[in-house]
Write a protein that holds these residues in place. Structure first.
Motif, PDB file in Angstrom:
ATOM      1  N   GLN A  65      -4.113   7.902   8.661  1.00  0.00           N
ATOM      2  CA  GLN A  65      -5.456   7.105   8.846  1.00  0.00           C
ATOM      3  C   GLN A  65      -5.662   6.992   7.917  1.00  0.00           C
ATOM      4  O   GLN A  65      -6.036   5.137   7.593  1.00  0.00           O
ATOM      5  CB  GLN A  65      -6.460   8.375   9.580  1.00  0.00           C
ATOM      6  CG  GLN A  65      -6.324   8.864  11.079  1.00  0.00           C
ATOM      7  CD  GLN A  65      -7.228   9.125  11.130  1.00  0.00           C
ATOM      8  OE1 GLN A  65      -8.796   9.381  11.196  1.00  0.00           O
ATOM      9  NE2 GLN A  65      -7.126  10.553  12.180  1.00  0.00           N
ATOM     10  N   ALA A  66      -6.366   7.195   6.673  1.00  0.00           N
ATOM     11  CA  ALA A  66      -7.104   6.624   5.076  1.00  0.00           C
ATOM     12  C   ALA A  66      -6.039   5.311   4.843  1.00  0.00           C
ATOM     13  O   ALA A  66      -5.936   4.456   4.454  1.00  0.00           O
ATOM     14  CB  ALA A  66      -6.827   7.809   4.617  1.00  0.00           C
ATOM     15  N   GLN A  67      -4.449   5.658   4.726  1.00  0.00           N
ATOM     16  CA  GLN A  67      -2.758   4.810   4.589  1.00  0.00           C
ATOM     17  C   GLN A  67      -3.658   3.278   5.135  1.00  0.00           C
ATOM     18  O   GLN A  67      -2.913   2.457   4.643  1.00  0.00           O
ATOM     19  CB  GLN A  67      -2.202   5.854   4.403  1.00  0.00           C
ATOM     20  CG  GLN A  67      -1.475   6.603   3.321  1.00  0.00           C
ATOM     21  CD  GLN A  67      -0.344   7.246   3.547  1.00  0.00           C
ATOM     22  OE1 GLN A  67       0.102   8.142   4.324  1.00  0.00           O
ATOM     23  NE2 GLN A  67       0.543   7.030   2.120  1.00  0.00           N
ATOM     24  N   LYS A  68      -3.453   3.484   6.463  1.00  0.00           N
ATOM     25  CA  LYS A  68      -3.785   2.572   7.462  1.00  0.00           C
ATOM     26  C   LYS A  68      -4.608   1.464   6.790  1.00  0.00           C
ATOM     27  O   LYS A  68      -4.550   0.265   6.564  1.00  0.00           O
ATOM     28  CB  LYS A  68      -3.946   3.031   8.455  1.00  0.00           C
ATOM     29  CG  LYS A  68      -2.414   3.186   9.320  1.00  0.00           C
ATOM     30  CD  LYS A  68      -3.209   3.186  11.126  1.00  0.00           C
ATOM     31  CE  LYS A  68      -1.519   3.777  12.183  1.00  0.00           C
ATOM     32  NZ  LYS A  68      -1.839   4.530  13.194  1.00  0.00           N
ATOM     33  N   LYS A  69      -5.799   2.043   6.231  1.00  0.00           N
ATOM     34  CA  LYS A  69      -7.177   1.638   6.103  1.00  0.00           C
ATOM     35  C   LYS A  69      -7.099   1.000   4.820  1.00  0.00           C
ATOM     36  O   LYS A  69      -7.107  -0.360   4.207  1.00  0.00           O
ATOM     37  CB  LYS A  69      -7.762   2.121   5.640  1.00  0.00           C
ATOM     38  CG  LYS A  69      -8.731   2.279   6.944  1.00  0.00           C
ATOM     39  CD  LYS A  69      -9.397   1.605   8.124  1.00  0.00           C
ATOM     40  CE  LYS A  69      -9.932   2.508   9.327  1.00  0.00           C
ATOM     41  NZ  LYS A  69      -9.780   0.434  10.818  1.00  0.00           N
ATOM     42  N   ASN A  70      -6.091   1.274   3.795  1.00  0.00           N
ATOM     43  CA  ASN A  70      -5.434   0.688   2.793  1.00  0.00           C
ATOM     44  C   ASN A  70      -4.614   1.147   2.583  1.00  0.00           C
ATOM     45  O   ASN A  70      -4.361   2.718   2.031  1.00  0.00           O
ATOM     46  CB  ASN A  70      -6.413   0.924   1.873  1.00  0.00           C
ATOM     47  CG  ASN A  70      -6.584   0.485   0.244  1.00  0.00           C
ATOM     48  OD1 ASN A  70      -5.531   0.045   0.344  1.00  0.00           O
ATOM     49  ND2 ASN A  70      -7.727   0.521  -0.638  1.00  0.00           N
ATOM     50  N   PRO A  71      -3.448   1.233   2.589  1.00  0.00           N
ATOM     51  CA  PRO A  71      -1.712   1.262   1.404  1.00  0.00           C
ATOM     52  C   PRO A  71      -2.306   2.044   0.391  1.00  0.00           C
ATOM     53  O   PRO A  71      -1.869   2.948  -0.514  1.00  0.00           O
ATOM     54  CB  PRO A  71      -0.693   0.804   1.673  1.00  0.00           C
ATOM     55  CG  PRO A  71      -1.969  -0.290   2.800  1.00  0.00           C
ATOM     56  CD  PRO A  71      -3.154  -0.523   2.622  1.00  0.00           C
ATOM     57  N   ASP A  72      -3.248   0.840  -0.591  1.00  0.00           N
ATOM     58  CA  ASP A  72      -3.052   1.160  -1.936  1.00  0.00           C
ATOM     59  C   ASP A  72      -4.473   2.040  -2.781  1.00  0.00           C
ATOM     60  O   ASP A  72      -4.397   2.889  -3.607  1.00  0.00           O
ATOM     61  CB  ASP A  72      -2.617  -0.137  -2.956  1.00  0.00           C
ATOM     62  CG  ASP A  72      -2.138  -1.423  -2.020  1.00  0.00           C
ATOM     63  OD1 ASP A  72      -0.896  -0.850  -2.163  1.00  0.00           O
ATOM     64  OD2 ASP A  72      -2.443  -2.514  -1.888  1.00  0.00           O
ATOM     65  N   ALA A  73      -4.538   2.817  -1.314  1.00  0.00           N
ATOM     66  CA  ALA A  73      -5.957   4.637  -1.491  1.00  0.00           C
ATOM     67  C   ALA A  73      -5.286   4.759  -2.388  1.00  0.00           C
ATOM     68  O   ALA A  73      -4.100   5.900  -2.089  1.00  0.00           O
ATOM     69  CB  ALA A  73      -6.801   4.230  -0.895  1.00  0.00           C
ATOM     70  N   PHE A  74      -6.326   6.125  -3.157  1.00  0.00           N
ATOM     71  CA  PHE A  74      -5.565   6.878  -3.887  1.00  0.00           C
ATOM     72  C   PHE A  74      -6.677   7.824  -2.697  1.00  0.00           C
ATOM     73  O   PHE A  74      -7.444   8.362  -2.615  1.00  0.00           O
ATOM     74  CB  PHE A  74      -6.916   7.262  -5.550  1.00  0.00           C
ATOM     75  CG  PHE A  74      -6.375   8.549  -6.485  1.00  0.00           C
ATOM     76  CD1 PHE A  74      -5.295   7.842  -7.009  1.00  0.00           C
ATOM     77  CD2 PHE A  74      -6.481   9.243  -6.605  1.00  0.00           C
ATOM     78  CE1 PHE A  74      -5.472   9.230  -8.043  1.00  0.00           C
ATOM     79  CE2 PHE A  74      -6.610  10.481  -6.812  1.00  0.00           C
ATOM     80  CZ  PHE A  74      -6.463  10.627  -8.024  1.00  0.00           C
ATOM     81  N   VAL A  75      -5.600   8.797  -2.670  1.00  0.00           N
ATOM     82  CA  VAL A  75      -5.514  10.285  -1.478  1.00  0.00           C
ATOM     83  C   VAL A  75      -6.115  11.463  -2.273  1.00  0.00           C
ATOM     84  O   VAL A  75      -5.008  11.962  -2.529  1.00  0.00           O
ATOM     85  CB  VAL A  75      -5.376   9.976  -0.670  1.00  0.00           C
ATOM     86  CG1 VAL A  75      -5.527  11.153   0.314  1.00  0.00           C
ATOM     87  CG2 VAL A  75      -5.055   8.960   0.334  1.00  0.00           C
ATOM     88  N   ALA A  76      -7.217  11.828  -2.545  1.00  0.00           N
ATOM     89  CA  ALA A  76      -7.384  13.636  -2.762  1.00  0.00           C
ATOM     90  C   ALA A  76      -7.940  14.870  -1.989  1.00  0.00           C
ATOM     91  O   ALA A  76      -8.415  14.024  -0.531  1.00  0.00           O
ATOM     92  CB  ALA A  76      -8.632  13.323  -3.915  1.00  0.00           C
ATOM     93  N   ALA A  77      -6.499  15.929  -2.352  1.00  0.00           N
ATOM     94  CA  ALA A  77      -7.277  16.957  -0.903  1.00  0.00           C
ATOM     95  C   ALA A  77      -8.431  18.060  -1.704  1.00  0.00           C
ATOM     96  O   ALA A  77      -7.713  18.002  -2.725  1.00  0.00           O
ATOM     97  CB  ALA A  77      -6.091  17.270  -0.032  1.00  0.00           C
ATOM     98  N   VAL A  78      -8.774  18.517  -1.055  1.00  0.00           N
ATOM     99  CA  VAL A  78      -9.719  19.721  -2.192  1.00  0.00           C
ATOM    100  C   VAL A  78      -9.979  20.153  -0.581  1.00  0.00           C
ATOM    101  O   VAL A  78      -9.562  20.393   0.550  1.00  0.00           O
ATOM    102  CB  VAL A  78     -11.476  19.439  -2.386  1.00  0.00           C
ATOM    103  CG1 VAL A  78     -11.262  18.335  -3.590  1.00  0.00           C
ATOM    104  CG2 VAL A  78     -11.860  18.496  -1.464  1.00  0.00           C
TER     105      VAL A  78
END
Length: 442
Positions: free
Chosen positions: A64-77
């Protein structure tokens, strides 16, 4: 231009309170917080490990996040990030994975938000998760989740929480009261106390095993905070819910007559296999004590179906136990195997189709129990706190004893308290009401 950050939270109220605290640290660093459905420069996903389903949902949320912005930085906590950091780091699109001690320092781990070829992992040995970080969440404008405790020293055979969150430790009483006052100053009417095992409050309050305060001390102190109209205890183990606490709540200024008490099984045989710290007799006593001093109290119950070794007889024991108990609703969990737990190695595994059938039976019982509780409240006068959402032309609210009511949408009612008389149950199961003329409006 300011960088934008968005958050997604899986799991419990405790996770929501921690996400809010992490989000405030981003705002302090100059980020703009936006909704997860919007395009952002960075997405932070606070994970859960309690059920198999939460694990599976993580990948779809990353997509879902990648669809909104494929270049976004994604962090998991969060919990899953602590238990299986390499697994999360291998998910396509994930740039950073932070474990239990690192999640509150997330802004220290990000620089220019450029994508990584592989997810970067910073996770500790869980023994290092021995310090406490206080937090609270303001979900809508009507209630806040206030974290008072973290971690767990119990060794239930099905649970990964001690592996994901470490030992039991508490916020200082002074800091809890400071956070409660901050929430009160924001015109929020209700605080829900949250933690992993909040009845254990006091343990680890000073970063060691020194134990000055108890849960009862916490409850008494919070009851004196100005401006908080309602305090709700989210979930408390039956063996830690003492008579003194129940008696105090029954006479309290702010604490509401609503308890959520995990049971997990109505069979003593299964409770022993789970290594729970009580048997059914103690649970019966807790419910009886609450109903003795607060007959109108709402009592919610957690129950797990399909635990290894649970025969048809054991399940029916649980069903009949709950059916006869004076409780108000159930949260039903279908047992799922978790790595590195004792239960995952047990024999006599219950087939998944049988687990599903048992879950459906108990969910049906929950509907019946809630209906019976709501019917018992008709004609009574209660106080309702209205929520902030317009749900298909209606506004919902909850009474102090957790009866969900509905009325035609009126924005002026949002975040106000009113005295009402409960009149009838609507076809959707919610309760209609009449305003009392001597109504309280806050």
């Amino acid at each position: 231009m300011k960088k934008k950050v968005a958050f997604y939270t899986l799991g419990c109220k405790l996770n929501f309170s921690e996400t809010s605290t992490i989000a405030r640290s981003f705002v302090d660093e100059g980020f703009d917080r936006v909704d997860f459905a919007e395009a952002a420069d960075m997405y932070v996903i606070n994970t859960c490990s309690v059920t198999e389903n939460a694990d599976k949902r993580f990948k779809s949320i990353v997509k879902q996040a990648q669809k909104k912005n494929p270049d976004a930085f994604v962090a998991a906590v969060g919990c899953y990030a602590q238990l299986k950091p390499e697994e999360l780091a291998a998910v396509d699109g994930v740039d950073l994975v932070l474990g239990a001690t690192e999640k509150f320092k997330i802004t220290d781990y990000i620089n220019d938000l450029s994508k990584n070829d592989f997810g970067e992992v910073h996770s500790c040995e869980i023994e290092d998760a021995d310090f406490y970080v206080g937090s609270y969440a303001i979900g809508d404008r009507t209630r806040a989740f206030l974290k008072v405790q973290d971690g767990c020293d119990y060794k239930c055979t099905y649970c990964t929480i001690p592996l994901a969150r470490g030992i039991s430790r508490s916020d200082t009483l002074e800091n809890v009261l400071k956070n409660a006052a901050e929430i009160s100053a924001k015109n929020i009417k209700e605080i829900v106390l949250t933690g992993v095992n909040i009845g254990d409050y006091g343990k680890g309050e000073f970063g060691n095993k020194k134990h000055q305060h108890t849960f009862l001390d916490l409850v008494k102190a919070l009851d004196t905070v100005d401006g908080i109209h309602r305090l709700r205890i989210s979930s408390i183990e039956p063996n830690l819910l003492k008579n003194e606490t129940i008696d105090f709540v029954s006479k309290s200024n702010s604490f509401v007559p609503h308890f959520h008490i995990p049971l997990q099984s109505g069979s003593d045989t299964i409770l022993k296999l789970m290594r729970r710290r009580y048997l059914t007799n103690l649970y019966i006593d807790r419910v009886a004590k609450i109903k003795e001093v607060m007959p109108h109290a709402c009592i919610g119950v957690d129950v797990i179906v399909g635990f290894p070794g649970e025969t048809d007889e054991h399940f029916l024991e649980t069903y009949h136990f709950l059916n006869e108990l004076n409780i108000s609703y159930l949260h039903v969990f279908t047992y799922s195997e978790r790595d590195n737990t004792v239960a995952a190695e047990m024999d006599n595994v219950v087939p998944k189709n049988v687990r599903a059938k048992r879950s459906k039976m108990l969910r049906g019982l929950s509907v019946k129990k809630r209906r019976a509780f709501y019917e018992s409240q008709l004609g009574s006068t209660r106080t309702v706190l209205f929520e902030s959402e317009n749900k298909e032309g209606y506004i919902n609210g909850f009474t102090e004893n957790y009866v969900k009511v509905k009325a035609p949408w009126n924005p002026e009612l949002v975040n106000t308290l009113h005295t009402i008389t409960l009149t009838e149950i609507d076809e959707d199961g919610l309760v209609r009401f009449d305003f009392v003329k001597t109504e309280v409006v806050v």
